[in-house]
Design an enzyme around this catalytic site. Structure first.
Site, PDB file in Angstrom:
ATOM      1  N   CYS A 101       0.914  -1.228  -0.147  1.00 56.87           N
ATOM      2  CA  CYS A 101      -0.031   0.128   0.002  1.00 56.87           C
ATOM      3  C   CYS A 101       1.013   1.227  -0.126  1.00 56.87           C
ATOM      4  O   CYS A 101       1.668   1.119  -0.781  1.00 56.87           O
ATOM      5  CB  CYS A 101      -1.123  -0.172   1.239  1.00 56.87           C
ATOM      6  SG  CYS A 101      -2.424   1.045   1.009  1.00 56.87           S
ATOM      7  N   THR A 102       0.471   2.390   1.019  1.00 51.33           N
ATOM      8  CA  THR A 102       1.182   3.407   1.013  1.00 51.33           C
ATOM      9  C   THR A 102       2.542   3.302   1.554  1.00 51.33           C
ATOM     10  O   THR A 102       3.497   4.230   1.614  1.00 51.33           O
ATOM     11  CB  THR A 102       0.655   4.458   1.561  1.00 51.33           C
ATOM     12  OG1 THR A 102       0.161   4.107   2.883  1.00 51.33           O
ATOM     13  CG2 THR A 102      -0.502   5.060   0.990  1.00 51.33           C
TER      14      THR A 102
END
Length: 226
Positions: free
Chosen positions: A103-104
């Site tokens: 993800c981030t």
């Protein structure tokens, strides 16, 4: 020699970004060990009502075989300005066989200077931030560019972890891991129709996460939002 897979823990991350991939790679045999690393061994808040604790400190794990950096929202942007974490990540990545993110978490890799000129992905809502770190954004479930492997949002970390197990121990072991966790998703609402997702409408939420995480780091906030 035992090969260490180090999962990075920091305040405010998404628990599944860490626990999902870790559950997959935990099937690897005695040639591998899994650790969760952080500044210290205190339990930390996540972005859900659950706290997690590390099993080792940054000082205790200096040359892992693989590194996995989870993502999140405001906590992840705060981590992008955490020089202690970034310094450890640069050092660990220099000798690691693989440096990965979920993800981030890829934005933390970017903040550490590890994505320059590389193809990378992240959560769909933040993919446009990747070029701020010199990365080439791609809309893929996971992508490998040299020794850097990045996964898209949350559940994509499980896909990436299965890829890593296949790379580290072969397809048979990876298929066993998939079977063991019964990873055969059939979401009740079906798949996501990406052509129908109104990404711009989510931008205020995404920018609020950046502002919250980087409230004490206006220069980095301006760089990522400008």
């Amino acid at each position: 020699m035992t090969k260490t897979i180090a999962y990075v823990l920091y305040p405010g991350l998404t628990a599944l970004d860490l626990v999902g991939p870790l559950t997959v790679t935990a099937v690897l045999d005695g040639d591998f060990e899994t650790v969760v690393v952080a500044r210290d061994l205190e339990t930390l808040d996540t972005d859900a009502p659950i706290r997690l604790g590390a099993t080792a400190t940054f000082d205790e794990v200096t040359a892992p075989y693989a590194v996995v950096v989870p993502g999140g929202t405001a906590g992840t942007f705060a981590a992008c300005a955490d020089e202690r974490l970034l310094d450890w990540l640069r050092t660990a990545s220099a000798t690691a066989e693989v440096t990965a993110s979920v993800c981030t978490g890829s934005l933390i890799l970017g903040a550490a200077g590890l994505l320059e000129g590389r193809r990378a992905t992240t959560h769909w809502g933040f993919r446009d931030v990747l070029p701020k770190f010199g990365a080439i954004p791609v809309a893929e479930r996971w992508v490998q560019d040299g020794g850097i492997v990045t996964a898209a949002g949350v559940s994509a970390g499980i896909d990436m972890a299965l890829h890593l197990v296949r790379e580290f121990a072969g397809e048979e072991v990876a298929r066993f891991a998939q079977l063991l966790i019964e990873y055969d998703p059939l979401p009740p609402l079906g798949g996501i129709d990406w052509d129908e997702v109104d990404i711009p409408s989510f931008k205020p939420y995404m920018q609020e996460a950046m502002r919250a995480g980087l409230a004490d780091h206006p220069e980095l906030l301006a760089r990522l939002t400008g």
